[in-house]
Scaffold this active site. Structure first.
Site, short mmCIF file in Angstrom:
data_model
loop_
_atom_site.label_atom_id
_atom_site.label_comp_id
_atom_site.label_asym_id
_atom_site.label_seq_id
_atom_site.Cartn_x
_atom_site.Cartn_y
_atom_site.Cartn_z
N MET A 184 0.85 -1.19 0.00
CA MET A 184 0.00 0.00 0.00
C MET A 184 0.89 1.25 0.00
O MET A 184 0.44 2.34 0.36
CB MET A 184 -0.94 -0.02 1.20
CG MET A 184 -1.90 -1.21 1.14
SD MET A 184 -3.44 -0.98 2.03
CE MET A 184 -2.84 -0.77 3.69
N GLY A 185 2.15 1.07 -0.39
CA GLY A 185 3.05 2.21 -0.52
C GLY A 185 3.61 2.67 0.82
O GLY A 185 3.62 1.92 1.78
N HIS A 193 9.57 -3.32 3.35
CA HIS A 193 9.12 -3.61 1.99
C HIS A 193 10.34 -3.91 1.09
O HIS A 193 10.28 -4.82 0.26
CB HIS A 193 8.43 -2.39 1.37
CG HIS A 193 7.12 -2.02 2.01
ND1 HIS A 193 6.94 -0.86 2.70
CD2 HIS A 193 5.92 -2.67 2.03
CE1 HIS A 193 5.69 -0.79 3.12
NE2 HIS A 193 5.05 -1.87 2.74
N GLN A 241 -10.41 -2.36 2.38
CA GLN A 241 -9.91 -3.13 3.52
C GLN A 241 -9.80 -2.28 4.79
O GLN A 241 -9.31 -2.75 5.82
CB GLN A 241 -8.58 -3.80 3.19
CG GLN A 241 -7.37 -2.89 3.08
CD GLN A 241 -6.12 -3.65 2.67
OE1 GLN A 241 -5.97 -4.07 1.53
NE2 GLN A 241 -5.21 -3.86 3.62
N GLN A 248 -2.88 -12.30 7.77
CA GLN A 248 -3.08 -12.04 6.34
C GLN A 248 -2.37 -13.11 5.49
O GLN A 248 -2.93 -13.63 4.52
CB GLN A 248 -2.52 -10.65 5.99
CG GLN A 248 -2.41 -10.36 4.51
CD GLN A 248 -2.05 -8.91 4.23
OE1 GLN A 248 -2.90 -8.05 4.27
NE2 GLN A 248 -0.79 -8.63 3.92
N ARG A 267 2.74 2.66 9.22
CA ARG A 267 2.04 3.47 10.22
C ARG A 267 2.98 4.02 11.29
O ARG A 267 2.60 4.95 12.01
CB ARG A 267 0.93 2.66 10.89
CG ARG A 267 -0.26 2.36 9.97
CD ARG A 267 -1.40 1.70 10.71
NE ARG A 267 -2.56 1.49 9.86
CZ ARG A 267 -2.75 0.43 9.07
NH1 ARG A 267 -1.84 -0.53 9.03
NH2 ARG A 267 -3.84 0.32 8.34
O1 PAF Z 1 -0.25 -5.90 3.47
C1 PAF Z 1 -0.64 -4.96 2.75
O2 PAF Z 1 0.06 -3.97 2.54
C2 PAF Z 1 -2.02 -5.04 2.12
O3 PAF Z 1 -2.93 -5.67 2.96
C3 PAF Z 1 -2.01 -5.67 0.71
C4 PAF Z 1 -1.56 -7.12 0.77
C5 PAF Z 1 -1.10 -4.88 -0.20
C6 PAF Z 1 -3.43 -5.65 0.13
O4 PAF Z 1 -3.90 -4.36 0.01
#
Ligand code: PAF
Length: 293
Positions: free
Chosen positions: A30-31, A37, A61, A153, A187
């Site tokens: 999500m950037g 990342h 979401q 997730q 965050r």
């Molecule tokens: O983990 C995340 O950043 C988000 O939940 C994802 C997997 C990109 C889906 O929007």
């Protein structure tokens, strides 16, 4: 680096690359990209010919509109970082392109979303699995890398891939931490200096739980209780959302700690809600998501 905003253009590119026999590695994000990342991206780079990174703050979401509006958006910086990493493709669609008028199809993995994040963020995982399946259909990866800070997730996405016979591999990546133990998260940058200081309590609380379990404690209530008390003492600015010990891979609270378990917690600070977890193998005294690279 190619930058695609249109899902159709991304799909055409992915089809072409696949026709050439190249392996596509994918990192959905999500950037507001951080070192966590970048580690996932480097793993994808090592194992693929073409690495695609998506940046999309997925509105469906977010259960809390305030969290959605405050979520950091730094596309120019993200793009620069991805270029520096040698990523070949950035896919950054708009919400209108992903959810055009009339959009009505959602994907739900049942039961695994009943506790922890699923219980505290209604509809969250339905939004995640829907967007992830759409992204898989657009990017057509051979594998996708998911960070284990979001362990629930990861197991839910894996379940979806298995249940729907999706032809790709879900590759886990260990949780990446700041030097003081705080799990990296987009965050974190929202926290005030005082909240940031107290946020290290999440990692320290997990270590406390781990020590209890590795010393032989098998009663989940005793462990959860100690962790909760620790968090209340060490992070008074935060409010504990949950402390849970759940079975793997079905993510149900356990009545006795045995086998591989997920020790997970969430704390709500005034500026942001943080989550963290350990995936524990008590018999081997191993924290699986701290070591898998
Ligand atoms: O983990 C995340 O950043 C988000 O939940 C994802 C997997 C990109 C889906 O929007």
């Amino acid at each position: 680096m190619f930058v695609f905003h249109s899902p159709k253009e991304m799909q055409i590119f992915a089809n072409q690359v696949r026709k050439e026999g190249k392996v596509i590695g994918f990192v959905p994000t999500m950037g507001a990209l951080h070192e966590g990342h970048l580690r996932l991206i480097r793993k994808a780079r090592r194992e693929s010919d073409i690495t695609v990174v998506s940046v999309f703050v997925n509105p469906i979401q977010f259960d809390d509109p305030n969290d959605f509006s405050r979520y950091p958006r730094t596309l120019d910086e993200d793009r620069y970082k991805l270029e520096m990493e040698g990523v070949q493709v950035l896919f950054a669609p708009s919400a209108e392109d992903m959810y055009p008028p009339g959009f009505s199809t959602f994907v739900e993995v049942q039961n695994l979303d009943r506790y922890m994040e699923g219980a505290h963020r209604p509809g969250h995982f339905r939004g995640v699995t829907t967007v992830v399946l759409k992204l898989f259909n657009i990017v057509k990866p051979h594998f996708a890398v998911f960070g284990l800070k979001d362990a629930q997730q990861y197991y839910i996405v894996k379940r979806m891939v298995e249940d729907l016979n999706l032809d790709l591999e879900i590759v886990p990546h260990e949780t990446v931490r700041e030097p003081d133990g705080l799990a990296m998260s987009s965050r974190n940058r929202l926290l005030s200096p005082e909240s940031r200081k107290q946020a290290t309590a999440l990692y320290r609380a997990l270590k406390l739980g781990k020590e209890m379990i590795f010393s032989g404690e098998r009663d989940p209530w005793k462990v959860k209780d100690e962790i909760r008390k620790f968090l209340e003492r060490e992070a008074p600015l935060g409010e504990v959302d949950y402390v849970e010990i759940a079975s793997i891979p079905d993510l149900q609270p356990v009545s006795e700690i045995e086998g591989k378990v997920l020790l997970a917690l969430a704390v709500r600070f005034p500026e942001a809600r943080l989550i963290d977890n350990f995936i524990l193998l008590p018999d081997d005294k191993l924290v699986w998501n701290e070591k898998i690279g």
